[in-house]
Design a protein around this motif. Structure first.
Motif, short mmCIF file in Angstrom:
data_model
loop_
_atom_site.label_atom_id
_atom_site.label_comp_id
_atom_site.label_asym_id
_atom_site.label_seq_id
_atom_site.Cartn_x
_atom_site.Cartn_y
_atom_site.Cartn_z
N SER A 143 0.82 -1.20 0.00
CA SER A 143 0.00 0.00 0.00
C SER A 143 0.86 1.26 0.00
N LYS A 147 0.96 4.20 -2.89
CA LYS A 147 0.72 5.62 -2.57
C LYS A 147 1.82 6.51 -3.13
N THR A 168 -5.69 -2.81 -0.32
CA THR A 168 -5.29 -1.64 -1.12
C THR A 168 -6.47 -1.02 -1.86
N HIS A 171 -6.28 -1.02 -5.93
CA HIS A 171 -5.65 0.17 -6.52
C HIS A 171 -5.39 -0.04 -8.01
#
Length: 369
Positions: A143, A147, A168, A171
């Motif tokens: 994660s 980011k 996550t 994502h």
């Protein structure tokens, strides 16, 4: 004992550990089953773990839109891999295109997840690992990288892929490959097997479970039996004796999958034996992200009969069936008996046949010598 999900159903995905804000969860490995246990004194009743657990929420899985069988065009990659080397080839291509790969590796006696950011590092992921791995802590790290805007390819079991996608929030920069899994034993089972030979798992520097179609356990380059028989660890693995309880009711044992791509062996292939002997992978693609991974990789892909592929990979239509010897096996192991003695009690005919085959091989070997 307060558990995150129903007792005995824990997959060991470890997402609940990563998601708990109070570090109040510990996964207990009792050899026969895993259980995520909550420390009620630390727990703040936020229900984050319950909501994350895949056993408490109906999963959305996807049917393949594309299926092939094939292998890595790079012969070195294909040769070093357990199957056709497709996973390693995709991983290398992903890194070459600026991404990071996360998969299971063996290090200091532990099967844990790590990252690779160079093509050479991918080699530490090579090879089948017939034991439960520990992804605890890896979801937070993935994660964090997402980011930062990095693309991450996660390669793991279907339950682990489900966990990373949920953690996550699936994502857009997360790519996933789920591996066709027939079930996994606790690493303590492997340690008990090794102890018959005076070896501890923590002492093993390298381990290998198979070489193409030849299933043989090797540690530090040494195997445990003569070439004509299979060692007891892999024998009990392949007949589904040693899996943890959840594996016999696996919700991912179906053609609908959790990853962008699914990889396994192309059992039942109609290709020539000489081609199969070099390793052939089954490739199922569930979406456009999966196609993207395939298109950027140097692979040789040919047609495959999906119906036949499912027939020869039972985990694509049903979980492994629990053998009647399993209860006796764990009963004997828990008494403290060695692996050999337990096998002698559970699989007497097989045990005696292997003794005879071993003696015949040694007599023949000495005669030729």
């Amino acid at each position: 004992m307060t558990t995150v999900c129903e007792k005995g159903k824990c997959t060991g995905c470890m997402e609940c550990i990563d998601i708990c804000p109070k570090k109040a969860i510990k996964v207990i490995d009792s050899w026969q089953e895993y259980n995520a246990v909550i420390d009620t004194e630390q727990c703040i009743q936020c229900n984050a773990c319950h909501n994350a657990c895949q056993n408490n929420v109906k999963q959305i899985l996807t049917k393949p839109i594309y299926w092939k069988q094939g292998w890595a065009q790079d012969n070195c990659i294909r040769m070093r891999s357990s199957s056709g080397g497709v996973a390693a080839a995709i991983e290398r291509a992903f890194i070459k295109n600026g991404g990071i790969v996360c998969s299971c590796t063996f290090n200091f006696g532990k099967f844990e997840f790590d990252f690779a950011e160079s093509e050479d590092e991918v080699s530490k992921f090579t090879g089948s690992k017939y034991v439960k791995s520990n992804p605890g802590g890896i979801y937070k790290k993935i994660s964090e990288k997402l980011k930062l805007g990095r693309k991450v390819l996660f390669v793991g079991l279907p339950c682990q892929v489900t966990a990373v996608r949920h953690y996550t929030r699936n994502h857009q920069n997360l790519y996933t490959i789920d591996l066709i899994c027939h079930g996994t034993p606790s690493p303590q089972i492997l340690d008990r097997f090794l102890s018959d030979y005076g070896i501890r798992l923590t002492e093993v520097q390298s381990i290998r479970f198979r070489e193409k179609n030849n299933f043989k356990l090797e540690q530090n380059g040494k195997r445990f039996t003569v070439p004509t028989i299979m060692d007891n660890y892999l024998m009990t693995f392949l007949n589904a004796t040693t899996y943890t309880e959840n594996c016999y009711q696996c919700q991912y044992a179906r053609i609908e999958r959790s990853g962008d791509i699914t990889l396994g062996d192309s059992w039942g292939s109609d290709l020539e034996k000489s081609i199969q002997d070099k390793g052939v992978s089954l490739v199922l693609c569930q979406n456009e992200k999966g196609k993207e991974l395939i298109n950027q990789t140097d692979l040789t892909l040919v047609e495959v009969d999906l119906k036949k592929a499912i027939e020869y990979n039972h985990q694509l239509y049903q979980p492994s069936q629990k053998p009647k010897q399993r209860e006796v096996f764990f009963k004997e192991i828990r008494k403290g008996y060695g692996f050999k003695k337990t096998i002698k009690r559970c699989y007497t005919k097989k045990y005696l046949k292997n003794i005879v085959k071993t003696l015949l091989y040694k007599i023949k070997f000495r005669g030729e010598g």
